[in-house]
Design an enzyme around this catalytic site. Structure first.
Site, PDB file in Angstrom:
ATOM      1  N   LYS A 279      41.194  12.876  -1.193  1.00 42.33           N
ATOM      2  CA  LYS A 279      40.331  11.818  -0.671  1.00 42.33           C
ATOM      3  C   LYS A 279      40.902  10.448  -1.010  1.00 42.33           C
ATOM      4  O   LYS A 279      41.737  10.331  -1.910  1.00 42.33           O
ATOM      5  CB  LYS A 279      38.927  11.933  -1.311  1.00 42.33           C
ATOM      6  CG  LYS A 279      38.092  13.084  -0.799  1.00 42.33           C
ATOM      7  CD  LYS A 279      36.699  13.040  -1.435  1.00 42.33           C
ATOM      8  CE  LYS A 279      35.833  14.205  -1.004  1.00 42.33           C
ATOM      9  NZ  LYS A 279      35.473  14.192   0.413  1.00 42.33           N
ATOM     10  N   ARG A 353      32.201  24.748   2.152  1.00 41.35           N
ATOM     11  CA  ARG A 353      31.886  25.889   3.034  1.00 41.35           C
ATOM     12  C   ARG A 353      32.684  27.130   2.634  1.00 41.35           C
ATOM     13  O   ARG A 353      32.238  28.246   2.827  1.00 41.35           O
ATOM     14  CB  ARG A 353      32.121  25.493   4.502  1.00 41.35           C
ATOM     15  CG  ARG A 353      33.539  25.204   4.868  1.00 41.35           C
ATOM     16  CD  ARG A 353      33.664  24.455   6.192  1.00 41.35           C
ATOM     17  NE  ARG A 353      33.372  23.023   6.064  1.00 41.35           N
ATOM     18  CZ  ARG A 353      33.354  22.167   7.077  1.00 41.35           C
ATOM     19  NH1 ARG A 353      33.603  22.584   8.314  1.00 41.35           N
ATOM     20  NH2 ARG A 353      33.089  20.891   6.878  1.00 41.35           N
TER      21      ARG A 353
END
Ligand code: BES
Ligand code: ZN
Ligand code: ZN
Length: 496
Positions: A279, A353
């Site tokens: 990130k 996920r």
């Protein structure tokens, strides 16, 4: 915060401040607190102050004034709840919160009457719960790393009026709800170096130890998780030197009312660096919040013995940080979840996920009859709904309805988004059963939910993408910047 009861009227209670509630009705101020509780002189001063300050009882508007030396209460605070016709229960909670936030560290005690059902359509029990929640949450702070703490704490609330069982019950409920919320907040606000998977696992064990009769806890370490085939979870975990933990909590009631087993599954990424798809600095700054789903599960379990649902409840958290290292997964790697489905990793920052593919499959394997998951899953949900609203997805309209009602009563904003079947193909992989990112950036919260749906074996299921409200970047009426515990009170309503 201590709640005390006093049979005395408000004018006869010794306290730092008396709280008076007011609604706005056709430009008039309508008091919910009986002014006759005060001496004549005080009543007059109050009415005069309302005029002088042109106080309108707008939502969030307050009016403070100090009383003379000889009166028992030092001050009166009038609290506006807004337009009578627009009033909803949460307004009372928020008003109490805003007030506590303002007065915390300034005064030590408040006295108030619990509004009854005459002016607002709320039972005294509900009013009491809402006020307790507001006052406790509004004065919440995470100050363990501050060397200078506030001098005085708003620590005593005196409830004036005839002692009633329903008011007491409401307060007790408010205490339970906020205790769970605060546990979740503290976990989210804690630095990742402390709130590690092991820390969460130890906490889960401590929670279970407090009620051995109804609670069981099982912690799977890396090897045990591997034996069960949790390649997806362990794939994300392998970049980090921090031990991953797979946390399972189970609540069994004294007597089951039905054969239901509700699984609560929380995303437990203790820090999300993005992994190899690292990130940006700005994007990473709040990423200790990425275990907010896990915090909801632990918060709920910390009080579940006091809520006593009449059915089984399972809590599942796959806890690991998502780190960047020479051992990280890289784009193109394929991992297999315990339900046998293979996942092509195309972006290591879509890690939640992947870990949840295993935690959801595990819940199915443990014969959950219903699954609700909580996850700070996507930035996209904030593009869709803004920072305050959770994206709710469900394959079962009854469950969705139940959650929406519970969330509304809890004052936690949620909005249903579609599990659009036509978007399923966006998650297609050329080499595995599914890819962990879609081939478009549009509808990112929906494609993430559709990914999770592949791992719930068509069980009644709801997914709550809490990325917005779980961690706020600006304080609100119910607390400071940071972790909110959003979701906890909704679940407690569902379990009640
Ligand atoms: N933990 C983030 C989602 C998130 C973002 C939570 C901001 C709270 C605040 C998640 O793991 C993530 O990085 N998602 C990516 C998915 C993308 C790579 C498909 C995102 O939303 O950008
Ligand atoms: Zn991520
Ligand atoms: Zn994440």
């Amino acid at each position: 915060m201590q709640f005390e009861f006093s049979a005395n009227s408000l004018g006869k209670i010794s306290t730092d401040a008396v709280l008076v509630f007011a609604l706005k009705e056709r430009k008039e101020v309508k008091f919910l607190t009986d002014l006759k509780s005060f001496e004549k002189k005080t009543q007059e001063t109050l009415l005069k102050a309302i005029k002088t300050a042109s106080f309108k009882a707008k939502r969030g508007e307050t009016l403070n004034f100090y009383l003379e030396e000889d009166s028992l209460a030092k001050a009166i605070v009038v609290l506006g709840l807004g337009e009578r016709n627009d009033f909803v229960a949460d307004d009372l909670r928020r008003a109490a919160g805003a007030l506590a936030k303002k007065l915390h560290h300034k005064i030590a005690s408040v006295a108030l009457e619990i509004p009854d059902g005459k002016e607002i359509t709320l039972s005294q029990k509900d009013s009491a719960q809402l006020i307790a929640e507001g006052l406790i949450l509004g004065s919440y702070e995470f100050n363990k790393y501050k060397t200078e703490k506030g001098e005085r704490d708003l620590s005593t609330v005196i409830i004036s009026g005839a002692k009633s069982a329903s008011v007491k019950e409401g307060i007790e409920r408010g205490k339970v709800y906020t205790e769970a919320t605060i546990l979740a907040r503290d976990l989210v606000n804690e630095q990742a170096a402390v709130a590690t998977p092991t820390y969460l696992a130890n906490l889960a064990e401590d929670i279970a130890k407090k009620d051995k009769k109804h609670l069981k806890c099982k912690i799977l370490n890396k090897e045990e998780a591997r034996k069960l085939g949790m390649e997806a979870f362990l794939g994300i975990a392998k970049a980090s030197e921090t031990e991953p933990k797979f946390i399972v909590l189970e609540y069994t009631p004294d007597k089951s009312l039905n054969s239901e087993k509700l699984a609560l599954v929380g995303k437990g990424i203790t820090f999300d660096s993005g992994g190899i798809n690292v990130k940006t600095g700005d994007g990473m700054i709040d990423m200790k919040c990425d275990m907010s789903g896990a915090a909801v599960v632990l918060g709920v379990f910390s009080v579940i013995s006091r809520i006593k649902p009449g059915f089984k409840v399972l809590g599942v958290v796959a806890a690991t940080p998502n780190m960047i290292s020479g051992k990280s997964l890289v784009p193109g790697d394929v991992v297999k979840a315990i339900n046998g489905k293979t996942i092509e990793i195309l972006n290591t920052d879509a890690e939640g996920r992947v870990t949840m593919a295993d935690s959801l499959s595990f819940a199915v394997k443990e014969k959950a009859t219903k699954i609700i998951d909580f996850a700070t899953l996507t930035g996209a949900v904030m593009i869709a709904l803004g920072t305050d609203i959770t994206g709710l997805f469900s394959n079962n309209q009854d469950l969705a309805r139940e959650i929406k009602d519970a969330a509304f009563a809890a004052g936690e904003k949620m909005w249903e988004l579609p599990l659009e079947k036509d978007y399923k193909e966006l998650n297609k992989s050329e080499v595995a059963d599914i890819a962990n990112i879609p081939n478009t950036r549009y509808g990112g919260t929906i494609t993430a939910a559709l990914f999770l749906e592949e791992f719930i074996a068509n069980k009644p299921w709801a997914h709550l993408d809490i990325a917005g409200p779980a961690f706020i970047s600006k304080s609100n009426d119910l607390g400071p910047k940071g972790g909110t515990g959003h979701g906890v009170r909704t679940v407690l309503n569902l379990l009640s």
